[in-house]
Design an enzyme around this catalytic site. Structure first.
Site, PDB file in Angstrom:
ATOM      1  N   LYS A 126      40.422  30.796  50.507  1.00 36.81           N
ATOM      2  CA  LYS A 126      40.237  31.797  51.680  1.00 36.81           C
ATOM      3  C   LYS A 126      40.452  31.220  53.075  1.00 36.81           C
ATOM      4  CE  LYS A 126      37.150  34.752  48.713  1.00 36.81           C
ATOM      5  NZ  LYS A 126      36.872  33.825  47.910  1.00 36.81           N
ATOM      6  N   LYS A 161      33.249  39.887  51.432  1.00 37.03           N
ATOM      7  CA  LYS A 161      33.082  38.773  50.102  1.00 37.03           C
ATOM      8  C   LYS A 161      32.587  37.443  51.033  1.00 37.03           C
ATOM      9  CE  LYS A 161      38.318  38.435  50.265  1.00 37.03           C
ATOM     10  NZ  LYS A 161      39.481  38.477  49.326  1.00 37.03           N
ATOM     11  N   ARG A 211      48.330  38.014  40.415  1.00 34.13           N
ATOM     12  CA  ARG A 211      48.091  36.749  40.359  1.00 34.13           C
ATOM     13  C   ARG A 211      49.663  36.192  40.337  1.00 34.13           C
ATOM     14  NH1 ARG A 211      44.463  32.781  39.651  1.00 34.13           N
ATOM     15  NH2 ARG A 211      43.434  33.880  41.313  1.00 34.13           N
ATOM     16  N   ARG A 225      46.954  42.202  37.578  1.00 36.83           N
ATOM     17  CA  ARG A 225      45.577  42.540  37.048  1.00 36.83           C
ATOM     18  C   ARG A 225      44.961  44.053  37.522  1.00 36.83           C
ATOM     19  NH1 ARG A 225      43.314  37.388  39.327  1.00 36.83           N
ATOM     20  NH2 ARG A 225      44.345  38.093  41.167  1.00 36.83           N
ATOM     21  N   ARG A 233      37.099  45.509  41.962  1.00 36.60           N
ATOM     22  CA  ARG A 233      37.669  44.109  41.678  1.00 36.60           C
ATOM     23  C   ARG A 233      38.431  44.024  40.512  1.00 36.60           C
ATOM     24  NH1 ARG A 233      32.133  41.061  40.890  1.00 36.60           N
ATOM     25  NH2 ARG A 233      31.834  42.980  39.299  1.00 36.60           N
ATOM     26  N   ASP A 273      47.188  35.472  45.042  1.00 34.71           N
ATOM     27  CA  ASP A 273      46.819  36.859  44.947  1.00 34.71           C
ATOM     28  C   ASP A 273      47.590  37.870  46.000  1.00 34.71           C
ATOM     29  OD1 ASP A 273      45.180  35.966  42.969  1.00 34.71           O
ATOM     30  OD2 ASP A 273      43.472  36.075  43.958  1.00 34.71           O
ATOM     31  N   GLU A 281      44.801  35.702  48.919  1.00 33.13           N
ATOM     32  CA  GLU A 281      44.162  34.479  48.633  1.00 33.13           C
ATOM     33  C   GLU A 281      45.103  33.684  48.235  1.00 33.13           C
ATOM     34  OE1 GLU A 281      40.614  34.337  46.180  1.00 33.13           O
ATOM     35  OE2 GLU A 281      39.694  35.818  47.252  1.00 33.13           O
ATOM     36  N   ASN A 283      44.911  30.289  45.671  1.00 34.15           N
ATOM     37  CA  ASN A 283      43.985  29.623  45.006  1.00 34.15           C
ATOM     38  C   ASN A 283      44.417  28.007  44.429  1.00 34.15           C
ATOM     39  OD1 ASN A 283      41.760  31.612  44.003  1.00 34.15           O
ATOM     40  ND2 ASN A 283      43.994  32.777  44.106  1.00 34.15           N
TER      41      ASN A 283
END
Length: 315
Positions: A126, A161, A211, A225, A233, A273, A281, A283
């Site tokens: 993040k 978050k 993703r 997703r 979420r 993401d 994001e 990751n």
């Protein structure tokens, strides 16, 4: 090329082999004839500038949980005797995680750590994403209440978050007329010392949170997703419905923008993401999704990851 590979991960008995990306990487390493040893992060040790761990030889089987692995005897080894270490334990990205990166940095790059520990430490998901503000939705990182309230007044619906959470834990959707923001911030103050991330809510999330996996800076596949009914979420373990999804021109543009920075940092396996037209994001700690992508008819990304690792080791 036969490599000795140490896998640093959460307890192997607790994983779900059907959906675990680390497990997929281990299956592929085994299929290539690499020697695999397994250890958990709590066994790492540093003495006389040597990094060791209590490891066990492991065999993995593409079978249901409980039948998916077999361990040999544990013994302590110097990790610098390995060719590759996969740093694959799940976040939270806390001081324990940061300390582990400091230890593994002692052996990298002579022993190739994937992803590189210093790069992971300096680029948590993040925070790294904020290097690309032109790709992101309006985003604020702070604990300052005045800044948060002003941001909410400007943007209405927001997402709040924790900065170093994972898997959708602690992610809250606060609607414009919701009176719970003050209570939520009090709760966050009690649980987190770090700043929080606040973003403008993207209604496009109802169509999915994609993703996208990048290997050595190149996009290879995307898994959309879709959030469950009544859920903000989209993470799969909270009911998000996955589906293979081709990459749009905007998503390819995002990948072309960030890919060189990831490659320069030595990041071999990264998951980003994307919601609508926005990157949310990056990751780099323990990306997931590769088993689902293969199951839905996409490429076997574990093969691509090991191709990249072997290329890096041979250089």
């Amino acid at each position: 090329m036969s490599l000795k590979v140490a896998v640093q991960m959460d307890p192997i008995a607790s994983i779900n082999p059907r959906g675990d990306s680390t497990f997929a990487m281990m299956l592929e390493a085994q299929a290539r004839g690499h020697e695999i040893v397994y250890y958990t992060p709590d066994t790492l040790g540093l003495r006389d500038n040597r990094v060791s761990a209590s490891v066990a030889p492991v065999k993995v089987f593409d079978k249901p949980k409980g039948e998916h692995f077999e361990l040999g005897e544990f013994s302590r080894i110097d990790l610098s005797t390995c060719d590759v270490v996969l740093m694959r334990q799940d976040p939270p990205f806390d001081m324990n995680y940061i300390t582990l990166t400091h230890l593994l940095e002692r052996i990298h790059p002579k022993t190739l750590v994937v992803n590189p520990p210093a790069a992971v430490r300096n680029a948590p998901e993040k925070i790294l994403v904020t290097e690309f503000p032109e790709l992101m939705p309006p985003t604020l990182v702070t604990k300052d209440r005045d800044l948060i309230y002003a941001f909410r007044k400007e943007h209405g619906n927001i997402i709040v978050k924790p900065l170093y959470g994972n898997g959708g834990a602690g992610v809250f959707f606060i609607q414009e007329g919701d009176h719970n923001l003050a209570s939520l911030l009090e709760l966050f103050d009690q649980n987190y010392r770090e700043p929080y991330m606040i973003q403008r809510y993207l209604p496009e999330v109802r169509n999915g949170d994609k993703r996208i996996i990048l290997v050595d800076g190149e996009p290879v596949a995307g898994l959309n997703r879709i959030p469950a009914e009544g859920e903000a979420r989209s993470n799969m373990h909270v009911g998000g419905r996955p589906e293979l999804s081709p990459l749009t021109e905007r998503e390819l543009e995002i990948c072309r923008t960030i890919g060189p920075a990831l490659k320069e940092r030595g990041m071999i396996f990264v998951g980003i993401d994307v919601i609508g037209d926005y990157l949310t994001e990056i990751n780099v700690t323990s990306p997931t999704g590769i088993r689902e992508i293969k199951r839905f008819g996409g490429p076997d990304i574990a093969v691509l990851i090991w191709d990249a690792i072997e290329k890096r080791r041979a250089a």
